[in-house]
Write a protein that holds these residues in place. Sequence first.
Motif, PDB file in Angstrom:
ATOM      1  N   THR A  15       0.810  -1.218   0.000  1.00  8.14           N
ATOM      2  CA  THR A  15       0.000   0.000   0.000  1.00  8.14           C
ATOM      3  C   THR A  15       0.844   1.270   0.000  1.00  8.14           C
ATOM      4  O   THR A  15       0.309   2.357  -0.263  1.00  8.14           O
ATOM      5  CB  THR A  15      -0.948   0.030   1.216  1.00  8.14           C
ATOM      6  N   TYR A  16       2.154   1.163   0.267  1.00 10.71           N
ATOM      7  CA  TYR A  16       2.985   2.368   0.233  1.00 10.71           C
ATOM      8  C   TYR A  16       2.953   3.012  -1.150  1.00 10.71           C
ATOM      9  O   TYR A  16       3.174   4.216  -1.303  1.00 10.71           O
ATOM     10  CB  TYR A  16       4.427   2.056   0.645  1.00 10.71           C
ATOM     11  N   THR A  17       2.662   2.233  -2.178  1.00 12.99           N
ATOM     12  CA  THR A  17       2.622   2.770  -3.540  1.00 12.99           C
ATOM     13  C   THR A  17       1.408   3.664  -3.770  1.00 12.99           C
ATOM     14  O   THR A  17       1.326   4.340  -4.797  1.00 12.99           O
ATOM     15  CB  THR A  17       2.600   1.622  -4.568  1.00 12.99           C
ATOM     16  N   ASP A  18       0.479   3.670  -2.839  1.00 10.77           N
ATOM     17  CA  ASP A  18      -0.704   4.519  -2.980  1.00 10.77           C
ATOM     18  C   ASP A  18      -0.396   5.990  -2.738  1.00 10.77           C
ATOM     19  O   ASP A  18      -1.214   6.858  -3.047  1.00 10.77           O
ATOM     20  CB  ASP A  18      -1.798   4.084  -1.993  1.00 10.77           C
ATOM     21  N   THR A  41      26.029   3.726  15.982  1.00 13.19           N
ATOM     22  CA  THR A  41      26.995   4.294  15.051  1.00 13.19           C
ATOM     23  C   THR A  41      26.329   5.417  14.270  1.00 13.19           C
ATOM     24  O   THR A  41      25.138   5.316  13.941  1.00 13.19           O
ATOM     25  CB  THR A  41      27.521   3.224  14.064  1.00 13.19           C
ATOM     26  N   PRO A  42      27.065   6.471  13.946  1.00 11.38           N
ATOM     27  CA  PRO A  42      26.467   7.522  13.114  1.00 11.38           C
ATOM     28  C   PRO A  42      26.326   7.108  11.658  1.00 11.38           C
ATOM     29  O   PRO A  42      25.618   7.769  10.889  1.00 11.38           O
ATOM     30  CB  PRO A  42      27.460   8.688  13.260  1.00 11.38           C
ATOM     31  N   ASP A  43      26.991   6.036  11.292  1.00  8.41           N
ATOM     32  CA  ASP A  43      27.025   5.605   9.893  1.00  8.41           C
ATOM     33  C   ASP A  43      25.915   4.598   9.625  1.00  8.41           C
ATOM     34  O   ASP A  43      26.030   3.399   9.910  1.00  8.41           O
ATOM     35  CB  ASP A  43      28.396   5.022   9.564  1.00  8.41           C
ATOM     36  N   VAL A  44      24.827   5.120   9.091  1.00  9.16           N
ATOM     37  CA  VAL A  44      23.601   4.356   8.879  1.00  9.16           C
ATOM     38  C   VAL A  44      23.123   4.596   7.452  1.00  9.16           C
ATOM     39  O   VAL A  44      23.150   5.728   6.960  1.00  9.16           O
ATOM     40  CB  VAL A  44      22.507   4.789   9.873  1.00  9.16           C
ATOM     41  N   VAL A  45      22.695   3.533   6.789  1.00  7.71           N
ATOM     42  CA  VAL A  45      22.093   3.637   5.458  1.00  7.71           C
ATOM     43  C   VAL A  45      20.732   2.968   5.508  1.00  7.71           C
ATOM     44  O   VAL A  45      20.616   1.816   5.941  1.00  7.71           O
ATOM     45  CB  VAL A  45      22.974   2.965   4.379  1.00  7.71           C
ATOM     46  N   LEU A  46      19.708   3.685   5.075  1.00  9.77           N
ATOM     47  CA  LEU A  46      18.347   3.139   5.064  1.00  9.77           C
ATOM     48  C   LEU A  46      17.840   3.034   3.636  1.00  9.77           C
ATOM     49  O   LEU A  46      17.986   3.969   2.834  1.00  9.77           O
ATOM     50  CB  LEU A  46      17.407   4.027   5.885  1.00  9.77           C
ATOM     51  N   TYR A  47      17.237   1.891   3.340  1.00 13.39           N
ATOM     52  CA  TYR A  47      16.649   1.604   2.026  1.00 13.39           C
ATOM     53  C   TYR A  47      15.146   1.828   2.156  1.00 13.39           C
ATOM     54  O   TYR A  47      14.472   1.119   2.905  1.00 13.39           O
ATOM     55  CB  TYR A  47      16.968   0.155   1.665  1.00 13.39           C
ATOM     56  N   LEU A  48      14.638   2.824   1.428  1.00 12.38           N
ATOM     57  CA  LEU A  48      13.287   3.322   1.664  1.00 12.38           C
ATOM     58  C   LEU A  48      12.499   3.443   0.355  1.00 12.38           C
ATOM     59  O   LEU A  48      13.088   3.412  -0.733  1.00 12.38           O
ATOM     60  CB  LEU A  48      13.368   4.696   2.340  1.00 12.38           C
ATOM     61  N   PRO A  49      11.178   3.616   0.451  1.00 10.04           N
ATOM     62  CA  PRO A  49      10.371   3.765  -0.772  1.00 10.04           C
ATOM     63  C   PRO A  49      10.843   4.940  -1.626  1.00 10.04           C
ATOM     64  O   PRO A  49      11.284   5.971  -1.108  1.00 10.04           O
ATOM     65  CB  PRO A  49       8.960   4.010  -0.224  1.00 10.04           C
ATOM     66  N   ARG A  50      10.726   4.780  -2.928  1.00  9.87           N
ATOM     67  CA  ARG A  50      11.197   5.804  -3.866  1.00  9.87           C
ATOM     68  C   ARG A  50      10.455   7.123  -3.709  1.00  9.87           C
ATOM     69  O   ARG A  50      10.974   8.187  -4.072  1.00  9.87           O
ATOM     70  CB  ARG A  50      11.058   5.301  -5.302  1.00  9.87           C
ATOM     71  N   THR A  51       9.239   7.066  -3.156  1.00  6.67           N
ATOM     72  CA  THR A  51       8.439   8.274  -2.982  1.00  6.67           C
ATOM     73  C   THR A  51       8.596   8.891  -1.591  1.00  6.67           C
ATOM     74  O   THR A  51       7.812   9.747  -1.199  1.00  6.67           O
ATOM     75  CB  THR A  51       6.951   7.963  -3.221  1.00  6.67           C
ATOM     76  N   SER A  52       9.586   8.469  -0.842  1.00  4.38           N
ATOM     77  CA  SER A  52       9.791   8.971   0.520  1.00  4.38           C
ATOM     78  C   SER A  52       9.890  10.495   0.546  1.00  4.38           C
ATOM     79  O   SER A  52      10.460  11.115  -0.358  1.00  4.38           O
ATOM     80  CB  SER A  52      11.069   8.379   1.112  1.00  4.38           C
ATOM     81  N   ASP A  53       9.346  11.091   1.586  1.00  4.24           N
ATOM     82  CA  ASP A  53       9.346  12.538   1.739  1.00  4.24           C
ATOM     83  C   ASP A  53      10.765  13.013   2.060  1.00  4.24           C
ATOM     84  O   ASP A  53      11.275  12.804   3.158  1.00  4.24           O
ATOM     85  CB  ASP A  53       8.386  12.926   2.867  1.00  4.24           C
ATOM     86  N   LEU A  54      11.402  13.673   1.093  1.00  2.00           N
ATOM     87  CA  LEU A  54      12.786  14.112   1.265  1.00  2.00           C
ATOM     88  C   LEU A  54      12.906  15.208   2.322  1.00  2.00           C
ATOM     89  O   LEU A  54      13.965  15.358   2.950  1.00  2.00           O
ATOM     90  CB  LEU A  54      13.354  14.601  -0.072  1.00  2.00           C
ATOM     91  N   ALA A  85      13.595   2.204  -5.543  1.00  2.00           N
ATOM     92  CA  ALA A  85      13.695   2.609  -4.139  1.00  2.00           C
ATOM     93  C   ALA A  85      14.835   3.610  -4.037  1.00  2.00           C
ATOM     94  O   ALA A  85      15.518   3.908  -5.031  1.00  2.00           O
ATOM     95  CB  ALA A  85      13.952   1.404  -3.246  1.00  2.00           C
ATOM     96  N   LEU A  86      15.036   4.134  -2.838  1.00  2.00           N
ATOM     97  CA  LEU A  86      16.157   5.027  -2.605  1.00  2.00           C
ATOM     98  C   LEU A  86      16.893   4.616  -1.338  1.00  2.00           C
ATOM     99  O   LEU A  86      16.351   3.922  -0.486  1.00  2.00           O
ATOM    100  CB  LEU A  86      15.698   6.483  -2.514  1.00  2.00           C
ATOM    101  N   CYS A  87      18.146   5.050  -1.246  1.00  2.00           N
ATOM    102  CA  CYS A  87      18.917   4.916  -0.017  1.00  2.00           C
ATOM    103  C   CYS A  87      19.310   6.298   0.464  1.00  2.00           C
ATOM    104  O   CYS A  87      19.704   7.157  -0.339  1.00  2.00           O
ATOM    105  CB  CYS A  87      20.188   4.096  -0.242  1.00  2.00           C
ATOM    106  N   VAL A  88      19.216   6.508   1.757  1.00  2.00           N
ATOM    107  CA  VAL A  88      19.731   7.722   2.375  1.00  2.00           C
ATOM    108  C   VAL A  88      20.922   7.334   3.228  1.00  2.00           C
ATOM    109  O   VAL A  88      20.877   6.340   3.977  1.00  2.00           O
ATOM    110  CB  VAL A  88      18.646   8.445   3.199  1.00  2.00           C
ATOM    111  N   PHE A  89      22.004   8.095   3.085  1.00  2.00           N
ATOM    112  CA  PHE A  89      23.264   7.815   3.758  1.00  2.00           C
ATOM    113  C   PHE A  89      23.475   8.846   4.873  1.00  2.00           C
ATOM    114  O   PHE A  89      23.540  10.049   4.609  1.00  2.00           O
ATOM    115  CB  PHE A  89      24.437   7.914   2.775  1.00  2.00           C
ATOM    116  N   PHE A  90      23.592   8.361   6.085  1.00  2.00           N
ATOM    117  CA  PHE A  90      23.880   9.210   7.238  1.00  2.00           C
ATOM    118  C   PHE A  90      25.304   8.960   7.701  1.00  2.00           C
ATOM    119  O   PHE A  90      25.823   7.853   7.589  1.00  2.00           O
ATOM    120  CB  PHE A  90      22.947   8.884   8.409  1.00  2.00           C
TER     121      PHE A  90
END
Length: 237
Positions: A159-162, A187-200, A226-231
Amino acid sequence: MATSQEPPEGVHHYDSAEEVPWEISKYWHQRHNIFSKYDDGVWMTHDAWFGVTPEPVATRIASDLASAFPPTKTILVDAFAGAGGNTIAFALSGRWKQIFAIEKDPTVLACAKHNAEVYGVAKRIFWICGDAFTEIPKRLKQVGKSAVVFGSPPWGGPTYTDYEVFDLTVMGPYTLPFLYNSFSAITPDVVLYLPRTSDLRQLAKYAKPGERLQVTHYCMHGASKALCVFFGSFAAT
């Protein structure tokens, strides 16, 4: 090379379309994009089909993580290993001295272990059956300075695609604030794999003053999957 043991209850390997339940048929027809070695005996559970990262995307993510962080980062923690798609790619990259793969469902973990055997990397991975939010502080806190945590969490089902713009503060069962706060405590070094429509805009709030977060979209056949955000160390200034 995988062994020839029979899959445990709840695990399957479908060889023909006639065997496949309707609700996962579209994923099964993409099986060679999901695992190129699928025909070598890859195991899956019913639900694992919905969450596994396609192999070309997993390979590219693994390549990006391999070069994103400094050499002092030698440990990779896959917090939601699932059926092993990302974990296998991390192992194949050869970048990490240690890889910890965490999965709370023992049946899904059995799939990940078996699939890693199919790809010849099972012995490069330390497997943990448990909840990431319990196991990481208990087992891995002491290695945080050398670790990168990668998280491909559940997104709450198809349903995230809605959503034209996906609200990460209501993503279930784990929200963005919960994920970030839990992993960044280690750790401060975190990468999250999230929906492509995630609120930037929601992601940008986690950038420190003067810092920009790196967000990368991963595409197949010309469309973002999808997208990844790198912290952390990777963050651009």
